[in-house]
Write a protein that holds these residues in place. Structure first.
Motif, PDB file in Angstrom:
ATOM      1  N   LEU A 133       0.830  -1.208   0.000  1.00 65.18           N
ATOM      2  CA  LEU A 133       0.000   0.000   0.000  1.00 65.18           C
ATOM      3  C   LEU A 133       0.866   1.261   0.000  1.00 65.18           C
ATOM      4  O   LEU A 133       0.518   2.268  -0.617  1.00 65.18           O
ATOM      5  N   GLY A 134       2.014   1.203   0.671  1.00 63.57           N
ATOM      6  CA  GLY A 134       2.928   2.336   0.655  1.00 63.57           C
ATOM      7  C   GLY A 134       3.492   2.587  -0.728  1.00 63.57           C
ATOM      8  O   GLY A 134       3.612   3.745  -1.175  1.00 63.57           O
ATOM      9  N   LEU A 135       3.837   1.515  -1.438  1.00 63.11           N
ATOM     10  CA  LEU A 135       4.335   1.664  -2.812  1.00 63.11           C
ATOM     11  C   LEU A 135       3.245   2.200  -3.728  1.00 63.11           C
ATOM     12  O   LEU A 135       3.493   3.047  -4.594  1.00 63.11           O
ATOM     13  N   TRP A 136       2.041   1.713  -3.541  1.00 62.89           N
ATOM     14  CA  TRP A 136       0.895   2.215  -4.308  1.00 62.89           C
ATOM     15  C   TRP A 136       0.697   3.703  -4.031  1.00 62.89           C
ATOM     16  O   TRP A 136       0.506   4.504  -4.949  1.00 62.89           O
ATOM     17  N   ALA A 137       0.757   4.086  -2.768  1.00 65.20           N
ATOM     18  CA  ALA A 137       0.589   5.494  -2.407  1.00 65.20           C
ATOM     19  C   ALA A 137       1.652   6.362  -3.061  1.00 65.20           C
ATOM     20  O   ALA A 137       1.365   7.474  -3.526  1.00 65.20           O
ATOM     21  N   GLU A 186       0.203   0.780 -10.521  1.00 64.85           N
ATOM     22  CA  GLU A 186      -0.942   0.838  -9.612  1.00 64.85           C
ATOM     23  C   GLU A 186      -1.805  -0.412  -9.739  1.00 64.85           C
ATOM     24  O   GLU A 186      -2.247  -0.978  -8.734  1.00 64.85           O
ATOM     25  N   ARG A 187      -2.030  -0.843 -10.957  1.00 66.31           N
ATOM     26  CA  ARG A 187      -2.854  -2.035 -11.167  1.00 66.31           C
ATOM     27  C   ARG A 187      -2.212  -3.252 -10.509  1.00 66.31           C
ATOM     28  O   ARG A 187      -2.893  -4.067  -9.874  1.00 66.31           O
ATOM     29  N   ARG A 188      -0.904  -3.390 -10.653  1.00 65.98           N
ATOM     30  CA  ARG A 188      -0.205  -4.516 -10.034  1.00 65.98           C
ATOM     31  C   ARG A 188      -0.282  -4.439  -8.514  1.00 65.98           C
ATOM     32  O   ARG A 188      -0.479  -5.459  -7.832  1.00 65.98           O
ATOM     33  N   SER A 194      -4.982  -7.063  -2.885  1.00 67.77           N
ATOM     34  CA  SER A 194      -6.161  -7.910  -2.717  1.00 67.77           C
ATOM     35  C   SER A 194      -5.761  -9.321  -2.289  1.00 67.77           C
ATOM     36  O   SER A 194      -6.397  -9.921  -1.416  1.00 67.77           O
ATOM     37  N   VAL A 195      -4.698  -9.856  -2.882  1.00 65.98           N
ATOM     38  CA  VAL A 195      -4.230 -11.197  -2.522  1.00 65.98           C
ATOM     39  C   VAL A 195      -3.797 -11.239  -1.059  1.00 65.98           C
ATOM     40  O   VAL A 195      -4.188 -12.143  -0.292  1.00 65.98           O
ATOM     41  N   LEU A 196      -2.988 -10.272  -0.657  1.00 65.81           N
ATOM     42  CA  LEU A 196      -2.490 -10.244   0.720  1.00 65.81           C
ATOM     43  C   LEU A 196      -3.628 -10.026   1.709  1.00 65.81           C
ATOM     44  O   LEU A 196      -3.641 -10.613   2.800  1.00 65.81           O
ATOM     45  N   TRP A 197      -4.575  -9.179   1.325  1.00 63.98           N
ATOM     46  CA  TRP A 197      -5.723  -8.921   2.203  1.00 63.98           C
ATOM     47  C   TRP A 197      -6.521 -10.206   2.407  1.00 63.98           C
ATOM     48  O   TRP A 197      -6.984 -10.504   3.518  1.00 63.98           O
TER      49      TRP A 197
END
Length: 202
Positions: A133-137, A186-188, A194-197
């Motif tokens: 999530l940090g990388l996405w941010a 972002e898509r990746r 989602s997988v980790l969640w």
């Protein structure tokens, strides 16, 4: 009362709330369409903070996406069990997930990307999810208005060529904007989150 399977409690705390208008009403309106995908909908919990409960990983990921785009929130994510039956009021809930969310939002206030993930009991996937999530941010924080423009057109289902026609630019130019906006990254990140969640909720 018995504990439920693991759920996610999402707590959004407004950044710099004393320096601006109350953003919670707008947030509640923006997230109202997710209501039927949440165990308990977003509700103001205290002051400039809102909270919801979900057991659906993709719904949680969508909340993160909207929070990151807004850039106005400290995002605390708590994963764990809750006490059942869940009360009608989100803010009246209790259990490990709520405790974890409180810890997470407190830590998020000092995080570089203003987000944190805490699981109770602790799980390595929580650290992994927070990292993703940090990388996405980081990708979203660098995106310009032109990047968001391309993002929204492609997200609506348009092809690169159709988006170019809408914007009055070439398909190649759309591709360049998409690359600069980090749309693939972002898509990746979203897929991996989602997988980790899902693992955290299992």
């Amino acid at each position: 009362m018995a504990a439920t399977p693991r759920v996610t409690v999402l707590t959004l705390d407004q950044r710099r709330s004393r320096a601006g208008d109350d953003a919670v009403p707008g947030l509640l309106a923006d997230l109202a369409d997710l209501g039927d995908r949440l165990l308990r909908p977003f509700q103001r919990t205290a002051g400039d903070e809102a909270q919801a409960v979900t057991d659906d990983r993709d719904t949680a990921v969508e909340v993160v996406a909207r929070a990151l785009r807004s850039g106005r929130w400290n995002l605390g994510i708590g994963v764990g069990a809750v006490r059942t039956p869940l009360p009608a009021e989100t803010r009246a809930g209790s259990g490990d997930a709520f405790v974890a969310a409180r810890e997470a939002v407190t830590r998020a206030k000092s995080d570089l990307h203003r987000l944190a993930v805490v699981a109770r009991p602790e799980r390595p996937e929580a650290v992994e999810l927070e990292t993703v999530l940090g990388l996405w941010a980081a990708v979203v924080e660098r995106r310009t208005e032109r990047g968001w423009e391309v993002h929204d057109l492609l997200a609506s289902g348009l092809s690169y060529g159709e988006a170019g026609e809408r914007l009055g630019i070439s398909q190649s130019a759309v591709s360049q904007r998409a690359r600069a906006a980090g749309l693939v990254d972002e898509r990746r990140a979203r897929v991996l989150a989602s997988v980790l969640w899902g693992r955290l909720l299992s």
